[in-house]
Scaffold this active site. Structure first.
Site, PDB file in Angstrom:
ATOM      1  N   HIS A 104       1.770   2.130  -1.312  1.00  0.00           N
ATOM      2  CA  HIS A 104       1.000   1.123  -0.586  1.00  0.00           C
ATOM      3  C   HIS A 104       0.080   0.452  -1.594  1.00  0.00           C
ATOM      4  CE1 HIS A 104       1.720   3.433   3.377  1.00  0.00           C
ATOM      5  NE2 HIS A 104       2.504   2.376   3.324  1.00  0.00           N
ATOM      6  N   SER A 105       0.312  -0.833  -1.792  1.00  0.00           N
ATOM      7  CA  SER A 105      -0.293  -1.486  -2.955  1.00  0.00           C
ATOM      8  C   SER A 105      -1.818  -1.533  -2.961  1.00  0.00           C
ATOM      9  CB  SER A 105       0.261  -2.896  -3.104  1.00  0.00           C
ATOM     10  OG  SER A 105       0.495  -3.502  -1.840  1.00  0.00           O
ATOM     11  N   ARG A 106      -2.459  -1.558  -1.790  1.00  0.00           N
ATOM     12  CA  ARG A 106      -3.923  -1.706  -1.783  1.00  0.00           C
ATOM     13  C   ARG A 106      -4.649  -0.411  -2.127  1.00  0.00           C
ATOM     14  NH1 ARG A 106      -4.529  -2.952   4.735  1.00  0.00           N
ATOM     15  NH2 ARG A 106      -3.971  -0.890   5.543  1.00  0.00           N
ATOM     16  N   GLU A 107      -3.890   0.671  -2.253  1.00  0.00           N
ATOM     17  CA  GLU A 107      -4.527   1.976  -2.491  1.00  0.00           C
ATOM     18  C   GLU A 107      -4.715   2.182  -3.994  1.00  0.00           C
ATOM     19  OE1 GLU A 107      -1.875   4.432  -0.091  1.00  0.00           O
ATOM     20  OE2 GLU A 107      -2.424   3.315   1.708  1.00  0.00           O
ATOM     21  N   ARG A 163      -0.677  -4.227   1.886  1.00  0.00           N
ATOM     22  CA  ARG A 163      -0.171  -2.857   1.945  1.00  0.00           C
ATOM     23  C   ARG A 163       1.334  -2.759   1.712  1.00  0.00           C
ATOM     24  NH1 ARG A 163      -0.718   2.036   5.070  1.00  0.00           N
ATOM     25  NH2 ARG A 163       1.047   2.485   6.396  1.00  0.00           N
ATOM     26  N   ASN A 195       6.416   3.106   3.730  1.00  0.00           N
ATOM     27  CA  ASN A 195       6.285   4.486   4.213  1.00  0.00           C
ATOM     28  C   ASN A 195       6.648   4.617   5.692  1.00  0.00           C
ATOM     29  OD1 ASN A 195       5.823   7.206   3.777  1.00  0.00           O
ATOM     30  ND2 ASN A 195       3.662   7.100   4.338  1.00  0.00           N
ATOM     31  N   ARG A 196       7.424   3.669   6.196  1.00  0.00           N
ATOM     32  CA  ARG A 196       7.994   3.787   7.544  1.00  0.00           C
ATOM     33  C   ARG A 196       9.475   3.436   7.486  1.00  0.00           C
ATOM     34  NH1 ARG A 196       3.510   5.176   7.617  1.00  0.00           N
ATOM     35  NH2 ARG A 196       1.859   4.941   9.204  1.00  0.00           N
ATOM     36  N   HIS A 249      -1.237   8.655  -1.657  1.00  0.00           N
ATOM     37  CA  HIS A 249      -1.852   7.527  -0.951  1.00  0.00           C
ATOM     38  C   HIS A 249      -3.363   7.645  -1.004  1.00  0.00           C
ATOM     39  CE1 HIS A 249       1.778   6.235   1.486  1.00  0.00           C
ATOM     40  NE2 HIS A 249       2.188   7.402   1.038  1.00  0.00           N
ATOM     41  N   SER A 250      -4.031   6.617  -0.493  1.00  0.00           N
ATOM     42  CA  SER A 250      -5.460   6.775  -0.169  1.00  0.00           C
ATOM     43  C   SER A 250      -5.709   5.966   1.109  1.00  0.00           C
ATOM     44  CB  SER A 250      -6.351   6.264  -1.324  1.00  0.00           C
ATOM     45  OG  SER A 250      -6.388   4.845  -1.363  1.00  0.00           O
ATOM     46  N   TYR A 251      -6.757   6.111   1.873  1.00  0.00           N
ATOM     47  CA  TYR A 251      -7.812   7.070   1.654  1.00  0.00           C
ATOM     48  C   TYR A 251      -7.839   8.042   2.835  1.00  0.00           C
ATOM     49  CZ  TYR A 251     -10.101   4.069   5.114  1.00  0.00           C
ATOM     50  OH  TYR A 251     -10.386   3.333   6.265  1.00  0.00           O
ATOM     51  N   TYR A 286      -1.999  11.096  11.885  1.00  0.00           N
ATOM     52  CA  TYR A 286      -1.440  10.341  13.016  1.00  0.00           C
ATOM     53  C   TYR A 286       0.070  10.491  12.994  1.00  0.00           C
ATOM     54  CZ  TYR A 286      -1.609   6.884   9.152  1.00  0.00           C
ATOM     55  OH  TYR A 286      -1.565   6.251   7.934  1.00  0.00           O
ATOM     56  N   GLU A 333      -3.764  12.018   0.612  1.00  0.00           N
ATOM     57  CA  GLU A 333      -4.618  10.853   0.846  1.00  0.00           C
ATOM     58  C   GLU A 333      -5.860  11.119   0.003  1.00  0.00           C
ATOM     59  OE1 GLU A 333      -4.173   8.113   2.634  1.00  0.00           O
ATOM     60  OE2 GLU A 333      -2.503   8.578   3.978  1.00  0.00           O
TER      61      GLU A 333
END
Lengths: 418, 330
Positions: A178-181, A236, A253-254, A305-307, A357, A379
């Site tokens: 996920h690029s924003r992490e 993301r 990631n889905r 991943h984060s966060y 989740y 995370e």
């Protein structure tokens, strides 16, 4: 920006370092000729020390003026009195110069080696790819670069392979799916350097590498990553267009074939958890799928991943416990204890679906179902205070503590072959 | 002394101003991208978490975050924002009127303290301490009841909260006063974007604005929360000081709120203003507008803060008009 550099050059050249604290730059919008005239008069008041970055010329053009702090009140009173509209363009010039200095210091030299590289800053894609090449060049007996595929926008999907012999079982880490992490790619860089530094020095890692290969994909979603630098820091997904929609991108990631299409993923291309038209439709995902299948002997798989500060194991798509849940849970507990020992950072751990989740079509659910028992998702920091925008000075502490958890997982894998 | 005080939310105004027909312009200029699709509903299995809850799992944590938002709306300030440290115990039960009530025992820390270490350069930071940056301030123990109603249309959760030693934590009244004095000056025209920036930087000067935005965002996050959401403020997209009228410090924030389960970042605009007057009754009015059809409902959100103790209580009693007819000014 040029103006600031010019100013800096001018002042630094002329004097010892002057401070520009609380000086501001105002953008003034004159609405008629009379106001332009007034501004011209203002510019003639030498004692104010004003510097017009854009001179008052015509009411259709904004007027930018640098105002030293000691003149600020007078200028604002003048503008208000004459009902001249303005807003503050730069609130504190010194702040801006400090920021710029920091950035310039960080990037002062293009690193000539991975020892020069600044691990305490965030880097763009080109810098990270250069880092990889340097690392390989400096450690050619240990590290090689494999290109496992191309992103949608034709960027290479680079994986670093750390290997001391042939036909070994493997351990996989990926960051930045996920690029924003951003703390994850930054940590990946640090892990790469850590491995080459510790091989031959740290007995545990040396033993692991004498028996297993380590594969590290640092920028797992390069298109998204480039987009976070150029356009949208919060991006993301991948950057593949979706037919029949103006919305771009699939949540990588889905997109995996594990409970694909289930709850905790979306069929709407405009959402952040859009699963894609079909499992493995994204080249970034397919490349890893193909690699895993053709390797055939990966024994641990960690996707980072984060966060949220969590260590998670399968499943995300179903509440049926994983067959190895007890062992995975115990290992997570141990890994987290190691992590926490460094800076007292608190993590929670458990299965994806209970802890964070429900999420279907996730990476480690697929890898687990492929038989890679030690499949985990991290995370990283923090728990929401800065979220995705984690300050750069937390990169190294985050990487250091996470590494301890990764070592615990690798050690356990090594001690429990299957 | 003039201070930001504890806060309560007056919901009555919301009821008095029902949403107008779609054709009518909302009273505030609300801008922002249209809301993306709502979070995906979770499975029946998730809905059935009742009885004792695992404190580290999401049902307990989400309820605790709701209690945190409530805490911040009441006790947050430019110098104090609370974050969740740990959930110790949790349980949930379905209630007769429909809805689920969570009972929580948890600890919080003040993110406001520890800001001194936030922006040290890496050299300074590593030479002095190996302290982690993401734990700040001592922990406060809290207990809360959080009720998520089950209604056709979403309604805000209801919270009852008690934290030990809340009034014993160091007062930030002095800093609040200094902050107010600095920015109420007629010269002041604060205008900034991207707090934090892409690299996580927040300047020393912007720290109180970030916290204030976070407190104001807590009103929205509290109102929008359900068992299927977990909100944080991702960043402050912009803060713009509006022209003060008299003693009112007025700020407009545009914030991005991140929801964990859906991974959506929602954009919200809200205006916040404070009035500090000589009778030491201060009114913090948060007028909230968000993109989409909830904009007008949000416009009625009004918060009135009153001094925690002392003369203001008497003064407030003598000035009923200030509190019973909340003023909605733009």
């Amino acid at each position: 920006m040029k103006r600031i550099l010019f100013l800096t050059a001018l002042f630094v050249a002329g004097f010892a370092k002057k401070t520009f604290e609380r000086d501001q730059v105002l953008r003034i919008t004159a609405k008629n000729e009379a106001q332009i005239f007034l501004l011209k008069e203002l510019s003639e008041q030498e004692h104010l020390g004003l510097d017009f970055w854009r001179e008052p010329v015509h009411e259709s053009l904004p007027v930018d003026v640098y105002v030293p702090f000691h003149s600020l009140q007078a200028v604002r009173v003048f503008l208000r009195y004459n009902q001249i509209q303005y807003n503050v363009m730069i609130m504190d010039v010194q702040d801006l110069l400090d920021d710029e200095e920091r950035e310039m210091v960080k990037y002062r030299t293009i690193p000539r080696s991975t020892d020069d590289f600044v691990y305490t800053a965030y880097h763009d894609l080109n810098s990270i790819y250069s880092f990889m090449d340097m690392l390989v060049a400096e450690n050619s007996n240990l590290v090689s670069k494999i290109v496992i595929g191309q992103s949608y926008e034709n960027r290479p999907l680079n994986v670093l392979k750390f290997s001391t012999g042939a036909n070994r079982p493997g351990i996989w880490f990926d960051t930045g799916i996920h690029s924003r992490e951003w703390v994850t790619q930054a940590s990946g860089i640090w892990f790469a350097k850590k491995i080459v530094t510790d091989y031959g020095r740290d007995p545990v890692l040396t033993d692991i590498l004498n028996n297993y290969d380590i594969f590290l994909e640092i920028v797992t979603n390069p298109d998204g990553f480039a987009y976070t630098h150029s356009r949208d820091r919060m991006w993301r997904k991948t950057r593949k267009p979706n037919s029949g929609s103006s919305c771009v991108g699939v949540d990588p990631n889905r997109n995996w074939d594990a409970g694909f299409g289930g709850g905790g993923s979306s069929s709407n291309p405009c959402t952040e958890t859009y699963r894609g038209p079909s499992a493995h439709s994204e080249p970034e995902v397919k490349a890893i799928v193909d690699f895993v299948k053709s390797h055939g002997k990966l024994k641990a798989f960690v996707s980072i991943h984060s966060y949220s500060q969590m260590l998670l194991y399968p499943y995300g798509y179903t509440s049926t416990p994983a067959k190895d849940k007890a062992e995975l849970h115990e290992l997570a507990k141990k890994a987290i204890a190691s992590l926490q020992s460094l800076y007292n950072t608190r993590y929670t751990y458990g299965s994806i679906i209970t802890t964070i989740y429900q999420a279907s079509g996730g990476t480690i659910d697929w890898t687990y179902n492929q038989g890679i028992k030690y499949s985990y998702t991290f995370e990283l920091r923090d728990t929401g205070r800065y979220g995705f925008l984690l300050p750069a000075n937390q990169i190294v502490p985050t990487a250091e503590e996470t590494w301890l958890a990764l070592m615990a997982i690798m050690e356990h894998t090594r001690n429990n072959p299957y | 002394m003039k201070t930001f005080c504890s806060v309560w939310l007056l919901l009555s105004l919301v009821e008095l101003s029902p949403a107008p027909p779609a054709s009518q312009e909302p009273p505030l200029a609300c801008t922002g991208a249209p809301d993306p699709a709502p979070p995906q509903p979770e499975t029946a299995e998730d809905m059935a978490s009742t009885g004792d809850l695992e404190p580290t799992h999401y049902p307990a944590r989400r309820a605790a975050q709701v209690a945190l938002h409530y805490l911040n709306t009441h006790h947050g300030s430019p110098f104090r924002v609370f974050g969740l440290q740990q959930v110790h115990k949790a349980s949930a039960e379905d209630v007769a009127a429909g809805g689920r009530k969570y009972k929580l025992d948890f600890s919080v820390t003040d993110w406001g303290s520890g800001s001194a270490t936030m922006n040290k350069s890496s050299e300074e930071f590593f030479s002095n301490t190996t302290d982690v940056l993401n734990i700040a301030g001592p922990a406060l123990r809290c207990s809360a009841d959080v009720l998520f109603p089950r209604t056709e249309r979403h309604s805000a959760p209801e919270v009852q909260l008690h934290c030990e030693a809340l009034h014993q934590i160091n007062s930030t009244a002095q800093e609040e006063d200094a902050f107010y004095q600095k920015y109420i000056s007629p010269d002041s025209a604060v205008s900034a974007r991207d707090i934090p920036d892409s690299f996580g930087n927040v300047s020393e000067e912007m720290q109180p604005f970030w916290r204030l935005a976070r407190v104001a965002a807590s009103f929205i996050m509290l109102r929008e929360s359900s068992e299927n959401t977990e909100f944080n403020m991702a960043k402050v997209a912009s803060v713009t000081q509006q022209e003060s009228s008299g003693e009112q410090l007025m700020l407009e924030f545009v914030v991005l709120l991140h929801d964990l389960p859906s991974q959506v970042t929602h954009k919200h605009t809200h205006r916040l203003w404070t009035l500090m007057d000589t009778e030491a009754v201060c009114v913090l009015t948060v007028c909230v507008c968000s993109a989409g059809d909830r904009s007008v409902e949000a416009a009625g959100v009004l918060v009135s803060r009153q001094r925690r103790q002392g003369p203001a209580d008497r003064v407030a009693a003598q000035m009923p008009s200030r509190h019973q007819t909340p003023k909605l000014t733009l």
